[in-house]
Design a protein around this motif. Structure first.
Motif, PDB file in Angstrom:
ATOM      1  N   LEU A  11       0.850  -1.377  -0.154  1.00  0.00           N
ATOM      2  CA  LEU A  11      -0.082  -0.088  -0.050  1.00  0.00           C
ATOM      3  C   LEU A  11       0.906   1.076   0.083  1.00  0.00           C
ATOM      4  CD1 LEU A  11      -2.722  -0.984   2.660  1.00  0.00           C
ATOM      5  CD2 LEU A  11      -3.285  -0.775   0.041  1.00  0.00           C
ATOM      6  N   VAL A  12       1.947   1.204   0.769  1.00  0.00           N
ATOM      7  CA  VAL A  12       2.826   2.408   0.646  1.00  0.00           C
ATOM      8  C   VAL A  12       3.485   2.519  -0.773  1.00  0.00           C
ATOM      9  CG1 VAL A  12       5.261   3.196   1.452  1.00  0.00           C
ATOM     10  CG2 VAL A  12       3.430   1.989   2.943  1.00  0.00           C
ATOM     11  N   THR A  13       3.967   1.429  -1.552  1.00  0.00           N
ATOM     12  CA  THR A  13       4.495   1.493  -2.692  1.00  0.00           C
ATOM     13  C   THR A  13       3.343   2.249  -3.660  1.00  0.00           C
ATOM     14  OG1 THR A  13       5.668  -0.409  -2.204  1.00  0.00           O
ATOM     15  CG2 THR A  13       5.792   0.170  -4.535  1.00  0.00           C
ATOM     16  N   MET A  14       2.148   1.496  -3.532  1.00  0.00           N
ATOM     17  CA  MET A  14       0.967   2.098  -4.444  1.00  0.00           C
ATOM     18  C   MET A  14       0.809   3.748  -4.122  1.00  0.00           C
ATOM     19  SD  MET A  14      -1.535  -0.986  -4.055  1.00  0.00           S
ATOM     20  CE  MET A  14      -2.511  -0.645  -5.515  1.00  0.00           C
ATOM     21  N   ILE A  54       5.826  -0.190  12.501  1.00  0.00           N
ATOM     22  CA  ILE A  54       5.549  -0.587  11.079  1.00  0.00           C
ATOM     23  C   ILE A  54       4.513   0.117  10.610  1.00  0.00           C
ATOM     24  CG2 ILE A  54       4.688  -2.486   9.542  1.00  0.00           C
ATOM     25  CD1 ILE A  54       6.159  -4.364  11.429  1.00  0.00           C
ATOM     26  N   ILE A  55       3.302   0.128  11.276  1.00  0.00           N
ATOM     27  CA  ILE A  55       2.150   0.696  10.837  1.00  0.00           C
ATOM     28  C   ILE A  55       2.301   2.122  10.784  1.00  0.00           C
ATOM     29  CG2 ILE A  55      -0.336   1.526  11.158  1.00  0.00           C
ATOM     30  CD1 ILE A  55      -0.613  -1.262  12.134  1.00  0.00           C
ATOM     31  N   GLY A  56       3.289   2.962  11.912  1.00  0.00           N
ATOM     32  CA  GLY A  56       3.412   4.277  11.790  1.00  0.00           C
ATOM     33  C   GLY A  56       4.108   4.822  10.931  1.00  0.00           C
ATOM     34  N   PHE A  57       5.281   4.095  10.660  1.00  0.00           N
ATOM     35  CA  PHE A  57       6.261   4.408   9.438  1.00  0.00           C
ATOM     36  C   PHE A  57       5.582   4.335   8.035  1.00  0.00           C
ATOM     37  CE2 PHE A  57       9.437   3.259   6.328  1.00  0.00           C
ATOM     38  CZ  PHE A  57      10.310   4.176   6.381  1.00  0.00           C
ATOM     39  N   ASP A  58       4.625   3.193   7.936  1.00  0.00           N
ATOM     40  CA  ASP A  58       3.944   3.253   6.542  1.00  0.00           C
ATOM     41  C   ASP A  58       3.232   4.381   6.531  1.00  0.00           C
ATOM     42  OD1 ASP A  58       5.720   1.142   6.165  1.00  0.00           O
ATOM     43  OD2 ASP A  58       3.986  -0.583   6.348  1.00  0.00           O
ATOM     44  N   LEU A  59       2.355   4.736   7.465  1.00  0.00           N
ATOM     45  CA  LEU A  59       1.368   5.746   7.280  1.00  0.00           C
ATOM     46  C   LEU A  59       1.776   7.140   7.278  1.00  0.00           C
ATOM     47  CD1 LEU A  59      -1.500   4.853  10.296  1.00  0.00           C
ATOM     48  CD2 LEU A  59      -1.752   4.677   7.583  1.00  0.00           C
ATOM     49  N   LEU A  60       3.014   7.249   7.785  1.00  0.00           N
ATOM     50  CA  LEU A  60       3.953   8.314   7.555  1.00  0.00           C
ATOM     51  C   LEU A  60       4.429   8.615   6.152  1.00  0.00           C
ATOM     52  CD1 LEU A  60       5.362  10.878   8.953  1.00  0.00           C
ATOM     53  CD2 LEU A  60       7.491   9.377   9.256  1.00  0.00           C
ATOM     54  N   LEU A  61       4.714   7.681   5.539  1.00  0.00           N
ATOM     55  CA  LEU A  61       5.229   7.535   4.009  1.00  0.00           C
ATOM     56  C   LEU A  61       3.974   7.987   3.224  1.00  0.00           C
ATOM     57  CD1 LEU A  61       7.719   4.715   3.763  1.00  0.00           C
ATOM     58  CD2 LEU A  61       8.068   7.348   3.856  1.00  0.00           C
ATOM     59  N   ILE A  62       2.823   7.222   3.471  1.00  0.00           N
ATOM     60  CA  ILE A  62       1.354   7.489   2.642  1.00  0.00           C
ATOM     61  C   ILE A  62       1.221   8.919   2.958  1.00  0.00           C
ATOM     62  CG2 ILE A  62      -0.936   6.607   2.692  1.00  0.00           C
ATOM     63  CD1 ILE A  62       0.147   3.779   3.445  1.00  0.00           C
ATOM     64  N   GLY A  63       1.109   9.583   4.147  1.00  0.00           N
ATOM     65  CA  GLY A  63       0.466  10.768   4.388  1.00  0.00           C
ATOM     66  C   GLY A  63       1.439  11.677   3.546  1.00  0.00           C
ATOM     67  N   LEU A  64       2.785  11.330   3.657  1.00  0.00           N
ATOM     68  CA  LEU A  64       3.812  12.469   2.709  1.00  0.00           C
ATOM     69  C   LEU A  64       3.549  12.337   1.423  1.00  0.00           C
ATOM     70  CD1 LEU A  64       6.378  13.853   3.080  1.00  0.00           C
ATOM     71  CD2 LEU A  64       7.605  11.778   2.694  1.00  0.00           C
TER      72      LEU A  64
END
Length: 323
Positions: free
Chosen positions: A117-120, A208-218
């Motif tokens: 989902l982050v890559t998407m 994991i979720i925090g880092f991924d959500l940070l990248l998605i939010g960015l």
């Protein structure tokens, strides 16, 4: 290794209780479970088949959809068949090794799913903010490398969960009030100190979720900034449509998953069957809805699915070409 084998021999079986308090309704509960599971399998295998058959769809965006479909298939298959065996045949026993293996695969696949989902999100950012460089930035080889990194990350972060549990002595009462081997539910079966296991599980969930959500939010912050700079309303709409399916996928997985994880650890006032139903839905609904949403919102995929359906029912009409 000797300590590990000794621990397993002391308590070689667990009992999965299903949904405590709703045992009389297990057969009825199994109906939506099986429907969601079958629809999810059919929809995800359809995505894999269409992308595999159509050369025009073998592009980064659709390879990411295949990764998402594959993780959805394996993650749902890692627990739904066993849950249905509990509901239909009262087959509740599971070996400790099987339980720890299920924990690893279940959480590792969830971690890979989050990474996809982050890559998407990054894919959508490049498509909207740098469309002319899309083909050079996101190649099939780069997507494959990102997939490998996601797999390695999942193994490194999740493997300690079953390893920490494998060193624990389990009590005589080994009834797990759940439909699958949830990490914290299994940890509570231990007679030893589970502080390290609980803390590691909680920290990893937030990291994991925090880092991924940070990248998605960015990514979405940059997308919104780019959209606001566009004066054309039509371009606004097109950009938003590009992200709609991905936003729906995010809303299905993160809020319910986080709520389920937190209530299972801290929500003592919430009925146990609510915990269990929520956690099951958080892993049942996304595999079913993701391919349907992407199929509806992605024109190329939708058109190819319709083409194969038409060929299935009227091959002569589709293959006929006028002179």
């Amino acid at each position: 290794m000797a300590a590990f084998n000794l621990t397993l021999s002391e308590s070689s079986m667990f009992i999965l209780a299903g949904i405590p308090g709703l045992e009389a309704a297990h057969v009825w509960i199994s109906i939506p479970f099986s429907i969601f599971y079958i629809i999810g399998l059919l929809a995800n295998f359809t995505v894999l088949f269409i992308v595999g058959k159509e050369q025009t769809l073998q592009k980064p965006m659709y390879l990411l959809l295949c990764m998402l479909a594959l993780t959805d298939i394996i993650s749902s298959t890692s627990f739904v068949p066993k849950a249905l065996c509990i509901f239909w045949f009262n087959m509740k026993s599971i070996t400790v090794k099987g339980c720890l293996t299920q924990i690893f695969f279940f959480y590792a696949l969830s971690t890979i799913h989050s990474a996809v989902l982050v890559t998407m999100a990054f894919d959508r950012y490049v498509a909207i903010c740098s469309p002319l460089r899309y083909a050079t930035i996101l190649t099939n080889a780069r997507i494959a490398k990102l997939g490998l990194v996601s797999f390695i990350r999942a193994v490194l972060f999740i493997l300690p969960l079953p390893l920490l549990l494998s060193r624990q002595p389990f009590c005589a009462n080994r009834i797990i009030p759940h439909t699958y081997c949830d990490h914290i539910a299994v940890a509570k079966m231990s007679c030893g100190d589970i502080t390290a296991s609980r803390v590691y599980g909680l920290v990893m969930a937030f990291v994991i979720i925090g880092f991924d959500l940070l990248l998605i939010g960015l990514s979405y912050g940059l997308i919104i900034r780019a959209i606001l700079r566009i004066s054309s309303k039509e371009a606004h709409q097109k950009a938003l449509n590009t992200c709609t399916a991905h936003i729906c996928a995010l809303l299905m997985i993160y809020p319910v998953g986080l709520f389920s994880s937190l209530t299972h650890r801290f929500g003592q006032g919430i009925a146990p069957h609510v915990h269990i139903i929520l956690s099951n839905l958080s892993y049942l609904l996304p595999p079913m809805l993701n391919p349907i949403i992407y199929g509806i919102k992605t024109k190329e995929l939708r058109d190819n699915v319709l083409k194969y359906i038409c060929r299935m029912y009227s091959p002569r009409a589709v293959d006929f070409k006028p002179a």
